[in-house]
Design a protein around this motif. Structure first.
Motif, PDB file in Angstrom:
ATOM      1  N   PRO A  37       0.917  -1.232  -0.582  1.00 42.23           N
ATOM      2  CA  PRO A  37      -0.077  -0.635  -0.158  1.00 42.23           C
ATOM      3  C   PRO A  37       0.629   1.403  -0.558  1.00 42.23           C
ATOM      4  O   PRO A  37       1.672   1.567   0.734  1.00 42.23           O
ATOM      5  CB  PRO A  37      -0.927  -0.805   1.485  1.00 42.23           C
ATOM      6  N   LYS A  38       0.135   2.041  -0.413  1.00 39.95           N
ATOM      7  CA  LYS A  38       0.825   3.746  -1.146  1.00 39.95           C
ATOM      8  C   LYS A  38      -0.002   4.329   0.364  1.00 39.95           C
ATOM      9  O   LYS A  38       0.287   5.675   0.217  1.00 39.95           O
ATOM     10  CB  LYS A  38       1.282   4.348  -2.538  1.00 39.95           C
ATOM     11  N   GLU A  39      -0.781   4.358   0.885  1.00 41.64           N
ATOM     12  CA  GLU A  39      -1.767   4.773   1.659  1.00 41.64           C
ATOM     13  C   GLU A  39      -2.059   4.277   2.325  1.00 41.64           C
ATOM     14  O   GLU A  39      -1.518   2.705   3.023  1.00 41.64           O
ATOM     15  CB  GLU A  39      -2.621   5.083   1.423  1.00 41.64           C
ATOM     16  N   ALA A  40      -2.115   4.771   4.015  1.00 46.17           N
ATOM     17  CA  ALA A  40      -2.877   4.293   5.138  1.00 46.17           C
ATOM     18  C   ALA A  40      -4.060   5.241   5.232  1.00 46.17           C
ATOM     19  O   ALA A  40      -3.749   6.584   5.638  1.00 46.17           O
ATOM     20  CB  ALA A  40      -1.620   3.947   6.191  1.00 46.17           C
ATOM     21  N   TYR A  41      -4.700   4.505   6.495  1.00 50.37           N
ATOM     22  CA  TYR A  41      -6.147   5.549   6.465  1.00 50.37           C
ATOM     23  C   TYR A  41      -5.673   5.800   8.206  1.00 50.37           C
ATOM     24  O   TYR A  41      -5.064   5.616   9.340  1.00 50.37           O
ATOM     25  CB  TYR A  41      -7.311   4.332   7.401  1.00 50.37           C
ATOM     26  N   PHE A  42      -5.957   7.042   8.423  1.00 48.68           N
ATOM     27  CA  PHE A  42      -5.903   7.800   9.408  1.00 48.68           C
ATOM     28  C   PHE A  42      -6.216   7.138  11.188  1.00 48.68           C
ATOM     29  O   PHE A  42      -7.383   6.252  10.605  1.00 48.68           O
ATOM     30  CB  PHE A  42      -6.378   9.278  10.104  1.00 48.68           C
ATOM     31  N   PRO A  43      -5.690   7.021  11.645  1.00 45.22           N
ATOM     32  CA  PRO A  43      -6.739   5.713  13.144  1.00 45.22           C
ATOM     33  C   PRO A  43      -7.324   6.406  13.302  1.00 45.22           C
ATOM     34  O   PRO A  43      -7.962   7.399  13.762  1.00 45.22           O
ATOM     35  CB  PRO A  43      -5.511   6.498  13.674  1.00 45.22           C
ATOM     36  N   GLN A  44      -8.796   5.939  13.834  1.00 42.20           N
ATOM     37  CA  GLN A  44      -9.304   5.804  14.379  1.00 42.20           C
ATOM     38  C   GLN A  44     -11.097   6.800  13.601  1.00 42.20           C
ATOM     39  O   GLN A  44     -11.657   7.334  14.671  1.00 42.20           O
ATOM     40  CB  GLN A  44      -9.954   6.292  16.411  1.00 42.20           C
ATOM     41  N   GLY A  45     -10.723   6.631  12.639  1.00 43.03           N
ATOM     42  CA  GLY A  45     -11.323   7.231  11.394  1.00 43.03           C
ATOM     43  C   GLY A  45     -10.906   8.106  11.379  1.00 43.03           C
ATOM     44  O   GLY A  45     -12.405   9.371  11.130  1.00 43.03           O
ATOM     45  N   LYS A  46     -10.439   8.870  11.683  1.00 44.74           N
ATOM     46  CA  LYS A  46      -9.452  10.180  11.803  1.00 44.74           C
ATOM     47  C   LYS A  46     -10.277  10.641  10.314  1.00 44.74           C
ATOM     48  O   LYS A  46      -9.494  10.390   9.507  1.00 44.74           O
ATOM     49  CB  LYS A  46      -8.777  10.660  12.602  1.00 44.74           C
ATOM     50  N   VAL A  47     -10.301  11.912  10.432  1.00 39.07           N
ATOM     51  CA  VAL A  47     -10.047  12.802   9.002  1.00 39.07           C
ATOM     52  C   VAL A  47      -9.514  14.567   8.999  1.00 39.07           C
ATOM     53  O   VAL A  47      -9.678  14.899   9.815  1.00 39.07           O
ATOM     54  CB  VAL A  47     -11.101  13.421   8.163  1.00 39.07           C
TER      55      VAL A  47
END
Length: 278
Positions: A37-47
């Motif tokens: 992956p070249k991306e990762a989600y912010f923790p705990q659904g943060k935006v």
């Protein structure tokens, strides 16, 4: 927030896609080469600024970054070593006096290896060498190997001789005291061909000043000399006695017994010329 700053922030949280990249089942962008992956989600659904993800290094990007960092680190190291050798050697030929170029004919060269390997100890305990032996036995080369090896570790070393020192003291633009202080600031000072300088009253006084200042700096000193240990232990007068006493107190005598490499090199050149003339 200004438009330029917003653009910069968005660029930081955005990921550039290559033609071969693809979107995985988890909705993240994947590298088409290493499939990481070249991306990762912010923790705990943060935006952040409307985005729920941030750039992440795939294996390809990480490897490229590490290669670039190593190139930059190597360039910086090589530049520093070049600076140290340019400033630390009074003779450019000394750059070639290395363990890698050693001909293996000096039985004592292992002591040079050990000195480098145990540098932190010999430095903290102010331990030096007094290298003596016949002309051409490899004393200067022995010392040069130590100097080059330490400089490769980015440790400043000054390898010079009293002819150069006396010339700088007499004709140099630098204040004499400042010059001696600078000599003594080097973690290691190597005085080559000690005893070859003129034995004038002024010369002997300056020789003593340099050696005594080095003694008081409590930093190691290496000296090479064609004088015998008996000559050093039995000086001809009091002026030489106080110099030699200081040296023997500061430096452990090591007799260098390598064969005369200058004669060997001259013989090789003569044989080579004979073959060319045949």
């Amino acid at each position: 927030m200004s438009g330029n700053l917003m653009d910069a922030v968005l660029q930081m949280v955005s990921t550039g896609a290559e033609p071969e990249d693809y979107t995985g089942e988890d909705g993240l962008l994947y590298c088409g080469k290493c499939h990481k992956p070249k991306e990762a989600y912010f923790p705990q659904g943060k935006v952040l600024f409307g985005r729920d993800r941030h750039p992440s290094e795939c294996d390809c990007r990480r490897a490229e970054r590490e290669r670039q960092e190593k190139r930059e680190s190597d360039e910086k190291h090589n530049a520093e070593v070049e600076r140290l050798k340019r400033e630390g050697f009074s003779n450019p030929a000394m750059r070639h006096w290395t363990f890698e170029n050693d001909n293996g004919k000096c039985p004592q060269i292992g002591k040079a290896y050990s000195y480098v390997e145990k540098w932190e100890t010999v430095r903290s305990e102010n331990l030096g060498y007094l290298l003596w032996g016949n002309v051409g036995s490899g004393k200067s080369y022995f010392a040069g190997c130590i100097a080059n090896a330490l400089m490769e570790r980015e440790i400043p070393v000054c390898m010079t001789n009293f002819a150069t020192i006396l010339n700088n003291l007499f004709y140099g633009s630098e204040n004499r005291n400042e010059y001696i202080v600078r000599l003594c600031s080097y973690p290691l000072l190597i005085l080559d061909d000690f005893g070859m300088e003129r034995g004038t009253e002024y010369g002997l006084e300056q020789v003593y000043n340099v050696i005594d200042s080095r003694y008081r700096s409590q930093k190691p000193l290496i000296v090479t000399t064609n004088l015998t240990l008996e000559e050093l232990q039995n000086p001809e007068d009091s002026a030489h006695a106080r110099i030699y006493d200081r040296l023997i107190e500061m430096c452990t005598p090591v007799r260098i017994t390598g064969e005369n490499f200058r004669k060997a090199r001259a013989k090789e050149k003569m044989e080579r010329l004979k073959k060319l003339m045949e």
